[in-house]
Design a protein around this motif. Structure first.
Motif, PDB file in Angstrom:
ATOM      1  N   MET A   1       0.847  -1.162   0.000  1.00  0.00           N
ATOM      2  CA  MET A   1       0.000   0.000   0.000  1.00  0.00           C
ATOM      3  C   MET A   1       0.898   1.232   0.000  1.00  0.00           C
ATOM      4  N   GLY A   2       0.826   2.060  -0.988  1.00  0.00           N
ATOM      5  CA  GLY A   2       1.660   3.256  -1.082  1.00  0.00           C
ATOM      6  C   GLY A   2       1.027   4.442  -0.409  1.00  0.00           C
ATOM      7  N   SER A   3       1.826   5.420  -0.092  1.00  0.00           N
ATOM      8  CA  SER A   3       1.318   6.632   0.542  1.00  0.00           C
ATOM      9  C   SER A   3       0.594   7.478  -0.488  1.00  0.00           C
ATOM     10  N   THR A   4      -0.584   7.989  -0.108  1.00  0.00           N
ATOM     11  CA  THR A   4      -1.369   8.790  -1.037  1.00  0.00           C
ATOM     12  C   THR A   4      -1.376  10.264  -0.667  1.00  0.00           C
ATOM     13  N   ASN A   5      -0.743  10.625   0.444  1.00  0.00           N
ATOM     14  CA  ASN A   5      -0.829  12.015   0.859  1.00  0.00           C
ATOM     15  C   ASN A   5       0.373  12.449   1.669  1.00  0.00           C
ATOM     16  N   ASN A   6       0.471  13.739   1.823  1.00  0.00           N
ATOM     17  CA  ASN A   6       1.419  14.306   2.768  1.00  0.00           C
ATOM     18  C   ASN A   6       0.950  13.858   4.151  1.00  0.00           C
ATOM     19  N   ARG A   7       1.848  13.614   5.038  1.00  0.00           N
ATOM     20  CA  ARG A   7       1.507  13.080   6.352  1.00  0.00           C
ATOM     21  C   ARG A   7       0.516  13.949   7.117  1.00  0.00           C
ATOM     22  N   PHE A   8       0.471  15.254   6.845  1.00  0.00           N
ATOM     23  CA  PHE A   8      -0.401  16.137   7.605  1.00  0.00           C
ATOM     24  C   PHE A   8      -1.479  16.788   6.756  1.00  0.00           C
ATOM     25  N   ASP A   9      -1.695  16.296   5.547  1.00  0.00           N
ATOM     26  CA  ASP A   9      -2.724  16.799   4.653  1.00  0.00           C
ATOM     27  C   ASP A   9      -3.730  15.676   4.438  1.00  0.00           C
ATOM     28  N   PRO A  10      -4.986  15.810   4.947  1.00  0.00           N
ATOM     29  CA  PRO A  10      -5.950  14.718   4.824  1.00  0.00           C
ATOM     30  C   PRO A  10      -6.190  14.287   3.377  1.00  0.00           C
ATOM     31  N   ALA A  11      -6.159  12.984   3.148  1.00  0.00           N
ATOM     32  CA  ALA A  11      -6.419  12.414   1.828  1.00  0.00           C
ATOM     33  C   ALA A  11      -7.776  11.724   1.839  1.00  0.00           C
ATOM     34  N   THR A  12      -8.576  11.964   0.827  1.00  0.00           N
ATOM     35  CA  THR A  12      -9.845  11.280   0.683  1.00  0.00           C
ATOM     36  C   THR A  12      -9.579   9.969  -0.053  1.00  0.00           C
ATOM     37  N   VAL A  13      -9.976   8.856   0.579  1.00  0.00           N
ATOM     38  CA  VAL A  13      -9.702   7.525   0.044  1.00  0.00           C
ATOM     39  C   VAL A  13     -10.990   6.697   0.062  1.00  0.00           C
ATOM     40  N   SER A  14     -10.930   5.494  -0.472  1.00  0.00           N
ATOM     41  CA  SER A  14     -12.090   4.592  -0.445  1.00  0.00           C
ATOM     42  C   SER A  14     -12.220   3.956   0.937  1.00  0.00           C
ATOM     43  N   GLU A  15     -13.406   3.421   1.205  1.00  0.00           N
ATOM     44  CA  GLU A  15     -13.613   2.726   2.479  1.00  0.00           C
ATOM     45  C   GLU A  15     -12.687   1.523   2.613  1.00  0.00           C
ATOM     46  N   SER A  16     -12.482   0.804   1.528  1.00  0.00           N
ATOM     47  CA  SER A  16     -11.618  -0.381   1.601  1.00  0.00           C
ATOM     48  C   SER A  16     -10.171   0.030   1.894  1.00  0.00           C
ATOM     49  N   TYR A  17      -9.714   1.137   1.312  1.00  0.00           N
ATOM     50  CA  TYR A  17      -8.365   1.628   1.587  1.00  0.00           C
ATOM     51  C   TYR A  17      -8.260   2.032   3.053  1.00  0.00           C
ATOM     52  N   LEU A  18      -9.296   2.719   3.543  1.00  0.00           N
ATOM     53  CA  LEU A  18      -9.312   3.153   4.945  1.00  0.00           C
ATOM     54  C   LEU A  18      -9.264   1.949   5.885  1.00  0.00           C
ATOM     55  N   ALA A  19     -10.009   0.901   5.559  1.00  0.00           N
ATOM     56  CA  ALA A  19      -9.998  -0.319   6.373  1.00  0.00           C
ATOM     57  C   ALA A  19      -8.603  -0.932   6.401  1.00  0.00           C
ATOM     58  N   ALA A  20      -7.903  -0.897   5.274  1.00  0.00           N
ATOM     59  CA  ALA A  20      -6.538  -1.440   5.213  1.00  0.00           C
ATOM     60  C   ALA A  20      -5.581  -0.603   6.055  1.00  0.00           C
ATOM     61  N   VAL A  21      -5.771   0.713   6.068  1.00  0.00           N
ATOM     62  CA  VAL A  21      -4.931   1.591   6.897  1.00  0.00           C
ATOM     63  C   VAL A  21      -5.147   1.259   8.374  1.00  0.00           C
ATOM     64  N   ILE A  22      -6.404   1.100   8.758  1.00  0.00           N
ATOM     65  CA  ILE A  22      -6.724   0.774  10.153  1.00  0.00           C
ATOM     66  C   ILE A  22      -6.109  -0.567  10.535  1.00  0.00           C
TER      67      ILE A  22
END
Length: 98
Positions: free
Chosen positions: A1-22
């Motif tokens: 899973m690659g980084s999609t954003n700057n560490r302090f800039d919120p990125a809008t992602v899919s629910e499945s991506y968010l679940a993987a981050v969690i």
């Protein structure tokens, strides 16, 4: 899973991506996903603060509120409740001392 954003800039992602981050606690950063009615009835946005690898998660009705929480403009629900309880206790002590 690659980084999609700057560490302090919120990125809008899919629910499945968010679940993987969690699940993986990676990549680090601030994430926001639009919730589906099936996944979280009543919530329209899910925000995850994984800036320190803890994946703190909150649900919001408005995207603006989710973004504000992610950047520290509003406190999390448990913090708000704890602060309200603390203030209530302080008021009770004042009343008892009178």
């Amino acid at each position: 899973m690659g980084s999609t954003n700057n560490r302090f800039d919120p990125a809008t992602v899919s629910e499945s991506y968010l679940a993987a981050v969690i699940e993986a606690r990676r990549p680090m950063g601030l994430f926001l996903a639009r919730a589906t009615a099936k996944s979280l009835p009543g919530a329209r946005w899910v925000a995850v603060d994984n800036s320190a690898g803890d994946a703190w998660t909150e649900e919001f009705g408005l995207e603006s509120a989710a973004r504000a929480w992610l950047v520290g403009e509003i406190k999390s629900k448990p913090e708000r409740m704890a602060n309200a309880t603390l203030e209530m206790m302080k008021e009770r002590l004042k009343e008892e001392r009178k």
